[in-house]
Design a protein around this motif. Structure first.
Motif, PDB file in Angstrom:
ATOM      1  N   THR A 207      10.444 -27.050   2.795  1.00 19.67           N
ATOM      2  CA  THR A 207       9.448 -28.080   3.624  1.00 19.67           C
ATOM      3  C   THR A 207      10.422 -28.822   4.308  1.00 19.67           C
ATOM      4  OG1 THR A 207       8.834 -29.597   2.147  1.00 19.67           O
ATOM      5  CG2 THR A 207       7.570 -28.092   2.000  1.00 19.67           C
ATOM      6  N   CYS A 208       9.976 -29.207   5.693  1.00 17.40           N
ATOM      7  CA  CYS A 208      10.696 -30.192   6.546  1.00 17.40           C
ATOM      8  C   CYS A 208       9.886 -30.566   7.785  1.00 17.40           C
ATOM      9  CB  CYS A 208      12.089 -29.368   6.874  1.00 17.40           C
ATOM     10  SG  CYS A 208      11.734 -27.686   7.983  1.00 17.40           S
ATOM     11  N   GLY A 209      10.221 -31.348   8.642  1.00 19.54           N
ATOM     12  CA  GLY A 209       9.830 -31.520   9.823  1.00 19.54           C
ATOM     13  C   GLY A 209      10.039 -30.515  10.976  1.00 19.54           C
ATOM     14  N   SER A 210       9.409 -30.366  11.946  1.00 22.29           N
ATOM     15  CA  SER A 210       9.505 -29.339  12.808  1.00 22.29           C
ATOM     16  C   SER A 210      10.943 -29.043  13.537  1.00 22.29           C
ATOM     17  CB  SER A 210       8.211 -29.511  14.052  1.00 22.29           C
ATOM     18  OG  SER A 210       8.376 -30.869  14.791  1.00 22.29           O
ATOM     19  N   GLN A 211      11.403 -30.387  13.564  1.00 25.68           N
ATOM     20  CA  GLN A 211      12.753 -30.589  14.317  1.00 25.68           C
ATOM     21  C   GLN A 211      13.820 -29.910  13.555  1.00 25.68           C
ATOM     22  OE1 GLN A 211      11.241 -33.003  13.108  1.00 25.68           O
ATOM     23  NE2 GLN A 211      12.598 -34.130  12.001  1.00 25.68           N
ATOM     24  N   SER A 212      13.409 -29.524  12.272  1.00 23.56           N
ATOM     25  CA  SER A 212      14.646 -29.064  11.149  1.00 23.56           C
ATOM     26  C   SER A 212      14.423 -27.626  10.895  1.00 23.56           C
ATOM     27  CB  SER A 212      14.466 -29.934   9.867  1.00 23.56           C
ATOM     28  OG  SER A 212      14.841 -31.060  10.243  1.00 23.56           O
TER      29      SER A 212
END
Length: 366
Positions: A207-212
């Protein structure tokens, strides 16, 4: 202790006399360092000259630092995390990672030599950190720097990668074919864990932020879920052999536990030992943390058949050497978003506090 500037002086004896040092005019005895005299915001950090360099012990290595990274632990300690340990020792020097050259070695050190380019990391409770011209590490905490990496690139890797190594290799003992979930893959520890698991032949979901997302997939993750835009528990299918939770809040712990197979491992970076010790003092807090951890371990072991643990970085020369090999083969890298000169350490900490720079920040020393 004085530092040799002439290659003939390559080794420091265990108990040198003060008079013998005074006779050697080519030695220096102090250096610049960023001191933390009290807890608080970035403004409390002080870059001072003429900070004494202690005598080297037989197993220690003196490193002329060229780059040191800013870890979340640094900003947390500065703000008061771990005060039960550090408050009575103030002023302390922050910093864990370092890349530079060996300036001197203790009498029993054989693994590195003067002039060699090295990188490494101190353990989490070190009092004399790496925000200094000359850092002191044990010979178990440094190894030759990969030639393919600059000092800036190398300094971003050891602490985060060794934290991930301890979780996946030492605790979960991952093996080829297993499924690994990394909660919070966008951070340095999470990203290092993804790379370690992929190299180990595991199937990785994160799981991560959209930028990653693109970076996670490029590193070998089979699925990267945007935790903001998607319902993580619906987007991720199946069970996992190990979960590394770099976020460590109750919601991610509940989710991680639910995703585990029987016999699996849940590991969180957010253990309660330091926070309980800070709240109640070492005498009460540490036993309370031990009891709290044991209660959770027994609960999950007998109710779900899984192993629960708090993960911390520990010195591991074997692990550091393997990490170096992965760096040399291009299979381990932690991107650096921005560098600051050591003279702008306050600005670097402020940028991290305000989340102006999402990725790694490195301090350069000239």
């Amino acid at each position: 202790m004085r530092i040799p500037s002439n290659r003939r002086f390559t080794r420091i004896t265990p108990t040198p006399s003060a008079s013998s040092y005074r006779r050697l005019k080519s030695y220096v005895s102090d250096c610049r360092a960023v001191l933390l005299p009290s807890f608080g915001g970035p403004h409390v950090l002080e870059l001072r000259s003429h900070v004494p360099v202690p005598p080297l012990k037989p197993h220690e290595v003196l490193v002329r630092a060229r780059a040191v990274s800013v870890n979340p632990l640094d900003t947390r300690i500065r703000a008061g995390y771990g005060r039960s340990i550090f408050e009575r020792l103030l002023p302390v020097i922050l910093g864990r990672d370092v890349s530079g050259e060996v300036a001197a070695v203790g009498a029993s050190v054989r693994s590195v030599s003067v002039g060699e380019q090295v990188f490494g990391a101190l353990h989490p409770t070190a009092v004399r950190g790496t925000y200094t011209d000359y850092a002191i590490l044990s010979q178990e905490e440094v190894t030759p720097k990969p030639d393919s990496l600059t000092h800036v690139e190398a300094s971003a890797i050891p602490f985060a990668a060794l934290t991930a190594w301890r979780a996946l290799k030492s605790t979960a003992r991952i093996s080829e074919g297993q499924r690994i979930l990394v909660v919070g893959g966008g951070g340095a520890v999470g990203f290092a864990a993804i790379q370690l698991a992929v190299v180990g032949g595991c199937s990785v979901v994160t799981t991560c932020g959209s930028q990653s997302i693109e970076r996670m997939l490029a590193a070998g993750a089979e699925q990267a879920v945007d935790y903001v835009a998607e319902d993580v528990e619906l987007a991720i299918k199946g069970k996992f052999d190990a979960v590394l939770d770099t976020i460590g809040v109750p919601e991610t712990e509940r989710m991680g536990i639910n995703f585990l197979k029987r016999g699996g491992y849940y590991m969180t970076l957010q253990g309660e030992a330091a926070s309980l010790a800070d709240r109640y003092g070492l005498a009460i807090g540490l036993p309370a943390a031990t009891a709290f951890l044991l209660k959770k371990q027994l609960l999950y072991r007998y109710s779900r058949g899984i192993e629960y643990s708090w993960t911390y970085m520990r010195a591991d020369l074997e692990g550091l050497i393997e990490i170096r090999k992965l760096c040399e083969s291009g299979k381990m890298k932690i991107p650096v978003d921005k560098t600051f000169p050591i003279t702008q350490v306050k600005e670097a900490h402020e940028a991290k506090d305000k989340k102006l720079i999402p990725g790694k920040v490195v301090l350069e020393l000239d």
